[in-house]
Design an enzyme around this catalytic site. Structure first.
Site, PDB file in Angstrom:
ATOM      1  N   ASN A 115       0.794  -1.232   0.000  1.00 50.37           N
ATOM      2  CA  ASN A 115       0.000   0.000   0.000  1.00 50.37           C
ATOM      3  C   ASN A 115       0.828   1.286   0.000  1.00 50.37           C
ATOM      4  O   ASN A 115       0.321   2.329  -0.398  1.00 50.37           O
ATOM      5  CB  ASN A 115      -1.019  -0.014   1.151  1.00 50.37           C
ATOM      6  CG  ASN A 115      -0.376   0.039   2.495  1.00 50.37           C
ATOM      7  OD1 ASN A 115       0.726  -0.487   2.690  1.00 50.37           O
ATOM      8  ND2 ASN A 115      -1.021   0.672   3.440  1.00 50.37           N
ATOM      9  N   GLY A 122       3.038  -5.210   7.409  1.00 48.05           N
ATOM     10  CA  GLY A 122       2.026  -5.962   6.683  1.00 48.05           C
ATOM     11  C   GLY A 122       0.906  -6.354   7.613  1.00 48.05           C
ATOM     12  O   GLY A 122       0.646  -5.686   8.630  1.00 48.05           O
ATOM     13  N   SER A 123       0.244  -7.440   7.297  1.00 47.07           N
ATOM     14  CA  SER A 123      -0.936  -7.839   8.073  1.00 47.07           C
ATOM     15  C   SER A 123      -0.530  -8.393   9.436  1.00 47.07           C
ATOM     16  O   SER A 123       0.577  -8.906   9.614  1.00 47.07           O
ATOM     17  CB  SER A 123      -1.713  -8.903   7.298  1.00 47.07           C
ATOM     18  OG  SER A 123      -0.897 -10.043   7.131  1.00 47.07           O
ATOM     19  N   GLU A 129       5.226  -3.914  12.043  1.00 47.69           N
ATOM     20  CA  GLU A 129       4.154  -2.915  12.018  1.00 47.69           C
ATOM     21  C   GLU A 129       2.997  -3.538  11.259  1.00 47.69           C
ATOM     22  O   GLU A 129       3.174  -3.981  10.119  1.00 47.69           O
ATOM     23  CB  GLU A 129       4.626  -1.624  11.348  1.00 47.69           C
ATOM     24  CG  GLU A 129       5.555  -0.798  12.209  1.00 47.69           C
ATOM     25  CD  GLU A 129       4.974  -0.422  13.555  1.00 47.69           C
ATOM     26  OE1 GLU A 129       3.739  -0.401  13.705  1.00 47.69           O
ATOM     27  OE2 GLU A 129       5.777  -0.179  14.473  1.00 47.69           O
ATOM     28  N   CYS A 156      -2.732   1.934   6.540  1.00 45.33           N
ATOM     29  CA  CYS A 156      -2.800   1.338   7.880  1.00 45.33           C
ATOM     30  C   CYS A 156      -3.374   2.333   8.866  1.00 45.33           C
ATOM     31  O   CYS A 156      -3.963   1.960   9.868  1.00 45.33           O
ATOM     32  CB  CYS A 156      -1.430   0.862   8.319  1.00 45.33           C
ATOM     33  SG  CYS A 156      -0.178   2.126   8.197  1.00 45.33           S
ATOM     34  N   GLU A 199       9.133   2.564  14.319  1.00 49.34           N
ATOM     35  CA  GLU A 199       9.908   2.962  13.140  1.00 49.34           C
ATOM     36  C   GLU A 199      10.099   4.479  13.148  1.00 49.34           C
ATOM     37  O   GLU A 199       9.437   5.195  13.874  1.00 49.34           O
ATOM     38  CB  GLU A 199       9.157   2.548  11.877  1.00 49.34           C
ATOM     39  CG  GLU A 199       8.952   1.040  11.842  1.00 49.34           C
ATOM     40  CD  GLU A 199       8.671   0.537  10.447  1.00 49.34           C
ATOM     41  OE1 GLU A 199       9.625   0.252   9.724  1.00 49.34           O
ATOM     42  OE2 GLU A 199       7.485   0.447  10.092  1.00 49.34           O
TER      43      GLU A 199
HETATM   44  P1  NDP Z   1       0.824  -9.112   4.010  1.00 48.86           P
HETATM   45  O1  NDP Z   1       1.014  -9.419   5.452  1.00 48.86           O
HETATM   46  O2  NDP Z   1       0.019 -10.017   3.197  1.00 48.86           O
HETATM   47  O3  NDP Z   1       2.256  -9.025   3.279  1.00 48.86           O
HETATM   48  C1  NDP Z   1       3.281  -8.163   3.722  1.00 48.86           C
HETATM   49  C2  NDP Z   1       4.607  -8.673   3.190  1.00 48.86           C
HETATM   50  O4  NDP Z   1       4.937  -9.922   3.811  1.00 48.86           O
HETATM   51  C3  NDP Z   1       4.601  -8.950   1.683  1.00 48.86           C
HETATM   52  O5  NDP Z   1       5.849  -8.625   1.136  1.00 48.86           O
HETATM   53  C4  NDP Z   1       4.361 -10.455   1.645  1.00 48.86           C
HETATM   54  O6  NDP Z   1       4.775 -11.062   0.445  1.00 48.86           O
HETATM   55  C5  NDP Z   1       5.217 -10.897   2.820  1.00 48.86           C
HETATM   56  N1  NDP Z   1       4.903 -12.223   3.343  1.00 48.86           N
HETATM   57  C6  NDP Z   1       3.749 -12.926   3.214  1.00 48.86           C
HETATM   58  N2  NDP Z   1       3.869 -14.119   3.837  1.00 48.86           N
HETATM   59  C7  NDP Z   1       5.110 -14.179   4.372  1.00 48.86           C
HETATM   60  C8  NDP Z   1       5.828 -15.152   5.134  1.00 48.86           C
HETATM   61  N3  NDP Z   1       5.273 -16.297   5.488  1.00 48.86           N
HETATM   62  N4  NDP Z   1       7.079 -14.878   5.509  1.00 48.86           N
HETATM   63  C9  NDP Z   1       7.658 -13.697   5.180  1.00 48.86           C
HETATM   64  N5  NDP Z   1       7.041 -12.733   4.452  1.00 48.86           N
HETATM   65  C10 NDP Z   1       5.774 -12.968   4.066  1.00 48.86           C
HETATM   66  O7  NDP Z   1       0.278  -7.598   3.954  1.00 48.86           O
HETATM   67  P2  NDP Z   1      -0.188  -6.759   2.691  1.00 48.86           P
HETATM   68  O8  NDP Z   1       0.908  -6.675   1.698  1.00 48.86           O
HETATM   69  O9  NDP Z   1      -1.518  -7.271   2.242  1.00 48.86           O
HETATM   70  O10 NDP Z   1      -0.363  -5.287   3.301  1.00 48.86           O
HETATM   71  C11 NDP Z   1      -1.525  -4.823   3.920  1.00 48.86           C
HETATM   72  C12 NDP Z   1      -1.365  -4.864   5.424  1.00 48.86           C
HETATM   73  O11 NDP Z   1      -0.263  -4.044   5.816  1.00 48.86           O
HETATM   74  C13 NDP Z   1      -2.566  -4.303   6.153  1.00 48.86           C
HETATM   75  O12 NDP Z   1      -2.891  -5.124   7.232  1.00 48.86           O
HETATM   76  C14 NDP Z   1      -2.058  -2.965   6.681  1.00 48.86           C
HETATM   77  O13 NDP Z   1      -2.707  -2.514   7.839  1.00 48.86           O
HETATM   78  C15 NDP Z   1      -0.622  -3.272   6.939  1.00 48.86           C
HETATM   79  N6  NDP Z   1       0.168  -2.046   7.018  1.00 48.86           N
HETATM   80  C16 NDP Z   1       0.634  -1.642   8.249  1.00 48.86           C
HETATM   81  C17 NDP Z   1       1.334  -0.456   8.391  1.00 48.86           C
HETATM   82  C18 NDP Z   1       1.869  -0.041   9.714  1.00 48.86           C
HETATM   83  O14 NDP Z   1       2.810   0.754   9.739  1.00 48.86           O
HETATM   84  N7  NDP Z   1       1.342  -0.514  10.827  1.00 48.86           N
HETATM   85  C19 NDP Z   1       1.582   0.416   7.227  1.00 48.86           C
HETATM   86  C20 NDP Z   1       1.033  -0.103   5.997  1.00 48.86           C
HETATM   87  C21 NDP Z   1       0.361  -1.289   5.910  1.00 48.86           C
HETATM   88  P3  NDP Z   1       3.701 -11.305  -0.738  1.00 48.86           P
HETATM   89  O15 NDP Z   1       3.265  -9.971  -1.181  1.00 48.86           O
HETATM   90  O16 NDP Z   1       4.507 -12.042  -1.740  1.00 48.86           O
HETATM   91  O17 NDP Z   1       2.596 -12.122  -0.147  1.00 48.86           O
END
Ligand code: NDP
Length: 498
Positions: free
Chosen positions: A156, A232-233, A254, A288, A468
């Site tokens: 995002n 990420g999630s 995060e 997020c 961060e």
């Molecule tokens: P995901 O958790 O699906 O993916 C994040 C990253 O982790 C991607 O690069 C993904 O690769 C990778 N990943 C997935 N599975 C694994 C694994 N088993 N081991 C290591 N890496 C892995 O999140 P999204 O990309 O869908 O992003 C959206 C989420 O991010 C939302 O929940 C949002 O709230 C959060 N977010 C949080 C922020 C914060 O600062 N708190 C800021 C921005 C977003 P791949 O894409 O190949 O699956």
């Protein structure tokens, strides 16, 4: 688009652009024009990830031994390159992720600010000296890099989030393997090119595209990787944190949010409405820090709802490249499906759908993943739309009796990333600041964003490990070493503790 016209992009390992050992690639598409291929990217595997780790390990001694102010020189050059290419990179973000061009331009600017701040740290990165309890002894601390670090990022903010991890990691002397989200590899390639051209020595930063479950996981498991910075999630982050802890790595995660605005009866309603609408529907709710809940004090509830719906109905939906557009498409088919599923679920759970709720179709809209800004009222606290992160243009509205009631509603979710209150009453504002469960707290401002020299991150299921940005980023990407120097002229009796 014919495959022959599509540009193929490689991984960047040890200073070379290389194909994945798997021999496989995948394509990405424009979410506002879903049949348009934007590029072909490497579907890397575990071996590619480990090659990148080896390259980073090989480059470590040289980079860690480079004085931090000299490392900063690379960041300053990278800022200049980003400045020159800002328009192209912002356009890439919009084409790939879908957000409005003005948001994408803001994202590039944010990345530049982060790099500027981190480069400045090259001349600070303070330790401290303190008196020793022994005579003729000097005691002080210095910072040392962690080693090879893995940077795993979401789709995002495909430029800003990588930048706010990469810049402090580099300035602290770490070498990097960067694993961008599979949905946004194009922006990642462009960011990698910026650092390459800025003069980073080979191996200091490596980039590998491909599935998180294989590439990302290989980085998490590699014994050479000493630090993991993940955004990420919550689901994936929780797993990575547990795995990293088991391997005694330094990990920061995060994660998701369910951010609330509390609107008190004395607030400037016009100001609040602007912030709420921007927070809920800007960037199509795919931030997020997006506002996904509003908790309104009872006396102004009806007036607020009337004006909220009126203003929301004036938002323009369309392709993010159109400068008039307020709400652009969802970033992908899967994101579109998830959001539509939540909207259906909200209705089934018995909430009142008072605005939107449909996909937008016809004309240009058939080419993209468009959903109307959507508003639910009558939402029960136990409903899934009240508790779970939706990550789309969906706002849930609650009614509260007073501030205490509103804070209770705000704190009733497992997340704690960002929050906001609108009020003119200082006493109420401070009560809120002191009790709301969120890592970032705003008064009379939207739940969005943050400044690069201040910590960014959440509580509860929104974040774990170090914050961060700001000096917190240096704290994460370095180890503190404590130094004792005995400069006494002769041997002496030493204290016999630890
Ligand atoms: P995901 O958790 O699906 O993916 C994040 C990253 O982790 C991607 O690069 C993904 O690769 C990778 N990943 C997935 N599975 C694994 C694994 N088993 N081991 C290591 N890496 C892995 O999140 P999204 O990309 O869908 O992003 C959206 C989420 O991010 C939302 O929940 C949002 O709230 C959060 N977010 C949080 C922020 C914060 O600062 N708190 C800021 C921005 C977003 P791949 O894409 O190949 O699956």
């Amino acid at each position: 688009m014919a495959t022959s016209q599509v540009t193929r992009y490689n991984n960047y390992i040890g200073g070379q652009w290389v194909e994945a050992g798997t021999g496989r690639t995948y394509s990405i598409y424009n979410p506002a024009s879903k049949d348009t291929v934007l590029g072909e990217f490497q579907t890397s595997g575990v071996e590619d990830a480990l090659k990148a780790v080896d390259a980073a390990q090989e480059a470590l001694a040289g980079w860690a031994g480079t004085p931090a102010p000299i490392r900063a020189g690379v960041l300053f050059r990278a800022i200049e390159i980003l400045r020159q290419r800002g328009d192209d990179i912002a356009r890439t973000i919009t084409l790939e992720e879908g957000k409005p061009l003005s948001d994408a331009q803001g994202e590039v600017k944010r990345a530049m600010n982060i790099m500027e701040y981190a480069a400045g740290e090259g001349r600070r990165m303070f330790g401290y000296t303190t008196p020793s309890e022994l005579p003729d002894t000097v005691a002080y601390t210095v910072r040392r890099p962690l080693g090879v670090v893995a940077i795993i990022t979401p789709w995002n903010f495909p430029i800003a989030i990588p930048a706010w991890k990469i810049a402090p990691a580099l300035i602290c002397g770490n070498t990097i393997v960067f694993k961008p989200a599979s949905a946004t590899p194009w922006s990642a390639v462009k960011l990698m090119e910026v650092f390459e051209e800025a003069g980073l020595p080979p191996g200091v930063m490596n980039m590998v595209t491909g599935p998180g479950a294989s590439v990302g996981n290989a980085l998490v498991e590699s014994p050479l990787v000493k630090g993991i910075s993940f955004t990420g999630s919550t689901e994936i982050g929780t797993g990575i944190y547990a795995q990293g802890a088991g391997l005694l790595k330094k990990v920061q995660c995060e994660m998701g949010g369910k951010n609330a605005v509390i609107l008190l009866a004395d607030a400037d309603l016009d100001k609040a409405l602007g912030g709420i609408i921007q927070g809920a529907f800007g960037s199509t709710g795919q931030r997020c820090t997006a506002t996904s809940r509003v908790i309104v004090e009872e006396p102004i509830y009806d007036q607020f709802m009337e004006e909220l719906i009126d203003r929301t109905s004036k938002l323009k939906i369309g392709d993010g490249l159109d400068p008039e557009v307020d709400v652009s498409p969802l970033a992908s088919k899967s994101q579109f499906d998830i959001v539509m599923e939540y909207i259906g679920m909200g209705t089934e759970e018995g909430a009142d759908l008072v605005y939107g709720g449909n996909s937008v179709t016809g004309g240009i809209y058939d080419q993209g993943y468009y959903i109307e800004p959507t508003i639910f009222t009558g939402v029960g606290l136990d409903m899934r739309i009240a508790q779970e992160e939706i990550f789309g243009p969906v706002l849930t509205v609650f009614k509260a009796n007073d501030l205490q009631d509103a804070i209770q509603i705000s704190n009733s979710v497992k997340f704690g990333l960002s929050s906001s209150v609108y009020t003119k009453d200082l006493t109420q504002a401070f009560e809120y600041i002191n009790t709301v469960e969120a890592g970032m707290v705003h008064v009379n401002a939207p739940t969005l964003g943050g400044e690069v020299h201040l910590p960014f991150g959440g509580l509860k299921s929104s974040g774990v490990g170090h914050r961060e940005q700001g000096t917190e980023a240096v704290a994460f990407f370095s180890e503190v070493i404590t130094v004792y120097i005995d400069h006494a002229a002769s041997a002496r009796e030493r204290a016999r503790f630890i």
